[in-house]
Design an enzyme around this catalytic site. Structure first.
Site, PDB file in Angstrom:
ATOM      1  N   ASP A   1       0.909  -1.165   0.132  1.00  8.72           N
ATOM      2  CA  ASP A   1      -0.033  -0.151  -0.213  1.00  8.72           C
ATOM      3  C   ASP A   1       1.160   1.028   0.177  1.00  8.72           C
ATOM      4  O   ASP A   1       1.644   1.142   1.090  1.00  8.72           O
ATOM      5  CB  ASP A   1      -0.989   0.193   1.533  1.00  8.72           C
ATOM      6  CG  ASP A   1      -2.050   1.579   1.655  1.00  8.72           C
ATOM      7  OD1 ASP A   1      -1.209   2.410   0.920  1.00  8.72           O
ATOM      8  OD2 ASP A   1      -3.337   1.314   1.808  1.00  8.72           O
ATOM      9  N   HIS A   2       0.990   1.698  -1.111  1.00 12.60           N
ATOM     10  CA  HIS A   2       1.982   3.032  -0.962  1.00 12.60           C
ATOM     11  C   HIS A   2       1.771   3.890  -0.039  1.00 12.60           C
ATOM     12  O   HIS A   2       3.112   4.584  -0.143  1.00 12.60           O
ATOM     13  CB  HIS A   2       1.964   3.370  -2.890  1.00 12.60           C
ATOM     14  CG  HIS A   2       0.967   4.305  -2.905  1.00 12.60           C
ATOM     15  ND1 HIS A   2      -0.421   4.056  -3.789  1.00 12.60           N
ATOM     16  CD2 HIS A   2       0.883   5.842  -2.858  1.00 12.60           C
ATOM     17  CE1 HIS A   2      -0.550   5.088  -4.014  1.00 12.60           C
ATOM     18  NE2 HIS A   2      -0.213   6.284  -3.892  1.00 12.60           N
TER      19      HIS A   2
ATOM     20  N   HIS B   1      -5.880   3.141   1.532  1.00 13.52           N
ATOM     21  CA  HIS B   1      -5.687   4.297   1.972  1.00 13.52           C
ATOM     22  C   HIS B   1      -5.865   4.449   2.845  1.00 13.52           C
ATOM     23  O   HIS B   1      -5.307   4.931   3.991  1.00 13.52           O
ATOM     24  CB  HIS B   1      -4.876   5.120   1.051  1.00 13.52           C
ATOM     25  CG  HIS B   1      -4.431   4.585  -0.568  1.00 13.52           C
ATOM     26  ND1 HIS B   1      -3.495   4.107  -0.947  1.00 13.52           N
ATOM     27  CD2 HIS B   1      -5.068   5.075  -1.623  1.00 13.52           C
ATOM     28  CE1 HIS B   1      -3.122   2.919  -2.370  1.00 13.52           C
ATOM     29  NE2 HIS B   1      -3.904   4.235  -1.915  1.00 13.52           N
TER      30      HIS B   1
HETATM   31  C1  BG6 Z   1      -3.743   4.567  -6.087  1.00 13.42           C
HETATM   32  C2  BG6 Z   1      -5.264   5.146  -6.235  1.00 13.42           C
HETATM   33  O1  BG6 Z   1      -3.626   3.730  -5.026  1.00 13.42           O
HETATM   34  O2  BG6 Z   1      -3.807   6.295  -5.313  1.00 13.42           O
HETATM   35  C3  BG6 Z   1      -5.472   6.221  -7.670  1.00 13.42           C
HETATM   36  O3  BG6 Z   1      -5.651   4.063  -7.705  1.00 13.42           O
HETATM   37  C4  BG6 Z   1      -4.879   7.519  -6.964  1.00 13.42           C
HETATM   38  O4  BG6 Z   1      -6.827   6.125  -7.674  1.00 13.42           O
HETATM   39  C5  BG6 Z   1      -3.838   6.933  -5.796  1.00 13.42           C
HETATM   40  O5  BG6 Z   1      -5.083   8.501  -7.591  1.00 13.42           O
HETATM   41  C6  BG6 Z   1      -3.540   8.592  -5.528  1.00 13.42           C
HETATM   42  O6  BG6 Z   1      -1.816   8.001  -4.696  1.00 13.42           O
HETATM   43  P1  BG6 Z   1      -1.158   9.754  -3.823  1.00 13.42           P
HETATM   44  O7  BG6 Z   1       0.476   9.128  -3.447  1.00 13.42           O
HETATM   45  O8  BG6 Z   1      -1.048  10.622  -5.211  1.00 13.42           O
HETATM   46  O9  BG6 Z   1      -1.759  10.129  -3.050  1.00 13.42           O
END
Ligand code: BG6
Length: 496
Positions: free
Chosen positions: A183-184, A246
């Site tokens: 989960d980044h 997230h």
């Molecule tokens: C991804 C989603 O996991 O996270 C995207 O699939 C979203 O829809 C993105 O735009 C948002 O990531 P960050 O790091 O830009 O907040």
């Protein structure tokens, strides 16, 4: 800093966007920061027919465009790229994996690598289980000659039953401690800092509970629309795309008890306890405690979700949701956690705001018509930092006060380029064998349990109606009503 052992990194899906934009730029920045082992190779595998040189040229472009640290700042590209290889693969053909095995063995001999391997699955999700099972079948999952780990990108399943099935199939080949589910958001410095802020400072934790906190707001707002991802997005929607992973991660880190030591098992135990304490709204509460909406330009000229290419004209898929959830335990009983996320909104801003209770007795009422309660905001992105709102006396006669803001931002203190990208931290931890910042099987399944229940509530005839919001705004009025029902309102503290 501890350095990983020499290793072979294999990226499946290497011709895709993630490898180009995130994975190889992150690995290159790690090499720049001298955090990769002395000896490593990266083997990209995908269906496209590319030579090693084609692959290296494309990756060089990705590093230059998206890397935090680039070639001219540290490691010359020529040094890095000689460790980069490409192997064409047919995912459904076992012989192809045998060819890959031979390639890996040959390269490992040439580079004197001991046989530790990290497999990164950055392919379409339908390939995760087949790839893992074939790795098992051809002997590539065996850890006889070194450590073997597998990193799996999101989405991990599309509901509870598919996530369970995927866990079961992966557990048929790898043990849980070999599996790293990405989960980044957990790779973001500011998200990790929620734990440091809470557990490395003595002054906040004593008031981090139902006695002092009125409610919590978690806002993950995006200005981008669904763009070219409509094909995927229309099947997923905002709950599956953003909340299951997230927002639930942000909620658990905010609400969890401190683990006794920094340890992957203990930390994830605490997060799972939070998820298990969340009883998603059911029946009439789905209507009163949740909001679902789509962006739609009233003048027909701006972005409108059901007109995006690839989206069904009568789609019910929400691009925005707001939820009121409760964590039913001693610390949080009765404290609402308001979560919201959406696309095509006014600005990109991700923040968590803790709204404290009003002072129990106000001395200065006669001179102050409205006193705002204290608020603490974690500004997770883009302008990373904190805001603490408190009352201060307005200089001069009387005892009038007004809210002021105490702020801290990372960039002026640590430097603009100081924050590593999420994938740098996550790749490094996977190489080191530290799974603390990755989702465990039970964590993912518990999160899907909550999302599935809400999703099912939405599909019933008495669920909340789909509402609409103008692109470029802060979302639908129904989200304001959700909080107004208890006299509260949403706030944005981390953007102008
Ligand atoms: C991804 C989603 O996991 O996270 C995207 O699939 C979203 O829809 C993105 O735009 C948002 O990531 P960050 O790091 O830009 O907040």
């Amino acid at each position: 800093m501890q350095k990983p052992d020499p290793i072979t990194i294999v990226i499946f899906g290497a011709s895709g966007d993630l490898t180009y934009r995130k994975l190889v730029p992150a690995l290159h920045s790690l090499a720049c920061a001298k955090l990769l082992p002395e000896d490593f190779i990266i083997v990209g595998a995908a269906r496209s027919n590319l030579s090693h040189e084609d692959f290296r040229t494309r990756m060089n472009e990705g590093v230059e465009k998206f890397g935090r640290l680039t070639g001219d700042q540290c490691m010359p590209w020529a040094d890095f790229s000689q460790r980069l290889f490409y192997q064409r693969i047919s995912y459904d053909d076992t012989d192809s994996y045998t060819t890959l095995t031979n390639t890996l063995q040959k390269l490992e001999k040439e580079f004197k690598l001991p046989g530790n391997r990290l497999f990164y699955l950055s392919t379409p999700p339908s390939l995760y289980a087949p790839i893992v099972e074939t790795l098992g079948a051809v002997g590539l999952a065996s850890s006889d000659s070194g450590s073997v780990r597998v990193v799996i990108e999101k989405p991990f399943g599309h509901d509870l039953s598919s996530a369970r099935d995927l866990n079961k199939r992966i557990h048929g080949v790898f043990k849980e401690d070999q599996i790293y589910r990405i989960d980044h958001y957990l790779g973001k410095e500011t998200v990790q800092n929620i734990m440091v802020f809470r557990f490395a400072n003595a002054i906040f934790e004593p008031i981090w509970n139902r006695r002092y906190i009125d409610h919590v707001q978690i806002s993950v707002l995006e200005d981008v629309d669904v763009g070219r991802r409509a094909g995927y997005y229309d099947k997923a929607g905002v709950l599956r795309d953003m909340f299951q992973n997230h927002l639930m991660q942000l909620l658990t880190l905010t609400a969890m008890e401190p683990p006794t030591v920094w340890d992957a098992t203990l930390l994830r135990n605490e997060k799972v306890k939070v998820l298990r304490a969340i009883h998603p709204p059911t029946g009439a509460a789905v209507r009163t405690n949740t909001v679902r909406a789509q962006y739609r330009a009233a003048d027909g000229k701006g972005p409108t979700y059901n007109k995006e290419p690839g989206v069904a004209p009568h789609t019910q898929t929400p691009t925005y949701a707001a939820l009121e959830l409760y964590v039913n335990n001693w610390r949080w009983q009765g404290v609402p956690f308001y979560l919201r996320s959406g696309k095509a909104l006014a600005k990109k801003v991700t923040e968590i705001t803790i709204r404290f209770k009003d002072v129990p007795h106000m001395l200065f009422n006669a001179e102050n018509t409205s006193i705002e309660a204290n608020e603490l905001s974690f500004c997770l992105q883009p302008d990373e930092g904190f805001h603490l709102g408190f009352q201060t006396k307005i200089p001069g006669a009387g005892m009038r006060s007004e809210p002021v803001d105490m702020t801290f931002h990372f960039a002026p203190t640590f430097g603009v380029k100081a924050l590593p990208q999420a994938y740098e931290r996550l790749l490094l931890d996977a190489l080191l064998g530290d799974a603390a910042l990755f989702s465990r099987a039970d964590e993912i399944e518990n999160s899907w349990r909550i999302i599935d229940a809400i999703q099912q509530g939405w599909e019933q005839s008495d669920g909340p109606p789909l509402s609409f919001y103008e692109p470029g705004t802060w979302g639908p009025s129904a989200a304001e009503t959700l909080l107004a029902a208890s006299g509260r309102e949403w706030g944005i503290h981390c953007a102008d």
